[in-house]
Design an enzyme around this catalytic site. Structure first.
Site, mmCIF file in Angstrom:
data_model
loop_
_atom_site.group_PDB
_atom_site.id
_atom_site.type_symbol
_atom_site.label_atom_id
_atom_site.label_comp_id
_atom_site.label_asym_id
_atom_site.label_seq_id
_atom_site.Cartn_x
_atom_site.Cartn_y
_atom_site.Cartn_z
ATOM 1 N N ARG A 64 -16.768 92.512 36.726
ATOM 2 C CA ARG A 64 -17.039 93.010 35.367
ATOM 3 C C ARG A 64 -18.254 92.319 34.743
ATOM 4 O O ARG A 64 -18.914 92.870 33.872
ATOM 5 C CB ARG A 64 -15.830 92.763 34.451
ATOM 6 C CG ARG A 64 -14.593 93.562 34.811
ATOM 7 C CD ARG A 64 -13.584 93.469 33.663
ATOM 8 N NE ARG A 64 -12.243 93.883 34.037
ATOM 9 C CZ ARG A 64 -11.800 95.141 34.025
ATOM 10 N NH1 ARG A 64 -12.613 96.113 33.676
ATOM 11 N NH2 ARG A 64 -10.561 95.429 34.365
ATOM 12 N N ASP A 114 -14.224 109.859 34.318
ATOM 13 C CA ASP A 114 -13.974 110.205 35.720
ATOM 14 C C ASP A 114 -13.143 111.490 35.748
ATOM 15 O O ASP A 114 -13.698 112.579 35.636
ATOM 16 C CB ASP A 114 -13.291 109.010 36.397
ATOM 17 C CG ASP A 114 -13.078 109.200 37.888
ATOM 18 O OD1 ASP A 114 -13.621 110.163 38.443
ATOM 19 O OD2 ASP A 114 -12.364 108.387 38.505
ATOM 20 N N GLU A 152 -15.891 104.192 25.516
ATOM 21 C CA GLU A 152 -15.214 104.157 26.815
ATOM 22 C C GLU A 152 -16.232 103.778 27.893
ATOM 23 O O GLU A 152 -17.441 104.014 27.747
ATOM 24 C CB GLU A 152 -14.575 105.542 27.060
ATOM 25 C CG GLU A 152 -13.933 105.806 28.388
ATOM 26 C CD GLU A 152 -12.779 104.898 28.788
ATOM 27 O OE1 GLU A 152 -12.941 103.669 28.690
ATOM 28 O OE2 GLU A 152 -11.755 105.421 29.243
ATOM 29 N N ASP A 153 -15.751 103.171 28.979
ATOM 30 C CA ASP A 153 -16.679 102.744 30.031
ATOM 31 C C ASP A 153 -17.165 103.902 30.883
ATOM 32 O O ASP A 153 -18.347 104.025 31.166
ATOM 33 C CB ASP A 153 -16.065 101.629 30.906
ATOM 34 C CG ASP A 153 -14.725 101.999 31.534
ATOM 35 O OD1 ASP A 153 -14.211 103.115 31.267
ATOM 36 O OD2 ASP A 153 -14.190 101.183 32.303
ATOM 37 N N PHE A 170 -17.710 105.104 43.479
ATOM 38 C CA PHE A 170 -17.016 104.024 42.795
ATOM 39 C C PHE A 170 -18.024 102.967 42.365
ATOM 40 O O PHE A 170 -18.786 102.456 43.188
ATOM 41 C CB PHE A 170 -15.937 103.402 43.682
ATOM 42 C CG PHE A 170 -15.036 102.509 42.886
ATOM 43 C CD1 PHE A 170 -13.982 103.041 42.165
ATOM 44 C CD2 PHE A 170 -15.279 101.151 42.813
ATOM 45 C CE1 PHE A 170 -13.176 102.228 41.384
ATOM 46 C CE2 PHE A 170 -14.481 100.321 42.037
ATOM 47 C CZ PHE A 170 -13.420 100.862 41.324
HETATM 48 P P1 IMP Z 1 -10.253 108.763 34.151
HETATM 49 O O1 IMP Z 1 -8.976 108.691 33.344
HETATM 50 O O2 IMP Z 1 -10.023 109.257 35.548
HETATM 51 O O3 IMP Z 1 -11.379 109.475 33.464
HETATM 52 O O4 IMP Z 1 -10.700 107.291 34.429
HETATM 53 C C1 IMP Z 1 -11.129 106.466 33.473
HETATM 54 C C2 IMP Z 1 -10.793 105.041 33.799
HETATM 55 O O5 IMP Z 1 -10.699 104.776 35.215
HETATM 56 C C3 IMP Z 1 -11.935 104.212 33.303
HETATM 57 O O6 IMP Z 1 -11.649 103.750 32.002
HETATM 58 C C4 IMP Z 1 -12.063 103.114 34.320
HETATM 59 O O7 IMP Z 1 -11.304 101.991 33.915
HETATM 60 C C5 IMP Z 1 -11.479 103.669 35.599
HETATM 61 N N1 IMP Z 1 -12.529 104.114 36.537
HETATM 62 C C6 IMP Z 1 -12.856 105.384 36.859
HETATM 63 N N2 IMP Z 1 -13.860 105.427 37.740
HETATM 64 C C7 IMP Z 1 -14.198 104.136 37.986
HETATM 65 C C8 IMP Z 1 -15.202 103.512 38.827
HETATM 66 O O8 IMP Z 1 -16.010 104.141 39.534
HETATM 67 N N3 IMP Z 1 -15.233 102.150 38.800
HETATM 68 C C9 IMP Z 1 -14.401 101.400 38.047
HETATM 69 N N4 IMP Z 1 -13.456 101.939 37.251
HETATM 70 C C10 IMP Z 1 -13.361 103.300 37.228
HETATM 71 MG MG MG Z 2 -10.393 99.739 35.479
#
Ligand code: IMP
Ligand code: MG
Length: 170
Positions: free
Chosen positions: A160, A98, A94-95, A147
């Site tokens: 990206r 958050d 996963e990237d 962010f």
């Molecule tokens: P989560 O479900 O809130 O943990 O968010 C995960 C997804 O939100 C990641 O796979 C990203 O695609 C996107 N995301 C969360 N934070 C960022 C950020 O700071 N920059 C870009 N994408 C983000």
């Molecule tokens: Mg995204």
């Protein structure tokens, strides 16, 4: 939009190499299925697999998270994996971690396919108090709650392709 470099390219590459060594040591006796979460993980995954020393199958899964104003994200599966994973070791790539909602969803979804094991590797971790972290075995970098873009991560589908990680400054 203005961004500042948070993690330069050379630090990214050094850390990805280290993660490759660590994961190779842990999974050397197996032949895992490596599942990348589209779209954000595609750059990290491509670099990481070059450092792995065991045979591995590669697949992708695509999800979309819809945010409302109270930021309760609803996750929808857009495209599932096709490689069979029952009884196999899965390494999910996963990237960023958050709120953890995406990972919670993906962990439930992949566990329903009855793999032998499921490990998660996240390139970035915003270090918020989220339950999903209990399932994360490997983290590239902990970062502040800002962010970020680059190295696969986007702002409105842009940035990206940047080889480093940058943070929004305004
Ligand atoms: P989560 O479900 O809130 O943990 O968010 C995960 C997804 O939100 C990641 O796979 C990203 O695609 C996107 N995301 C969360 N934070 C960022 C950020 O700071 N920059 C870009 N994408 C983000
Ligand atoms: Mg995204």
């Amino acid at each position: 939009m203005r961004f500042e470099v948070l993690i330069p390219e050379d630090r990214v590459q050094k850390r990805v190499r280290e993660l490759g060594v660590e994961i190779s040591n842990d999974l050397q006796s197996g032949a895992p299925v490596i599942v990348g979460v589209l779209t954000g993980a595609f750059v990290f995954m491509a670099d990481l697999v070059k450092h792995l020393k065991m045979p591995a199958a590669i697949d992708f899964i695509k999800v979309k998270s819809y945010q409302n104003q109270s930021s309760t994200g609803v996750i929808r599966l857009l495209s599932d994996i096709t490689v069979p994973v029952e009884g196999k070791d899965i390494l999910l790539i996963e990237d960023i971690l958050d709120t953890g909602r995406t990972l919670d969803f993906l962990i439930d979804h992949l566990n329903s396919k009855k793999p032998k094991s499921l490990r998660v590797c996240c390139f970035l971790d915003k270090d918020l108090p989220v339950k999903a972290r209990d399932h994360v075995s490997y983290v590239g970098f902990k970062i502040p709650d800002r962010f970020v873009v680059g190295y696969g991560l986007d702002y409105n589908d842009q940035y990206r392709e940047l080889p480093h990680v940058a943070a929004l400054t305004e």
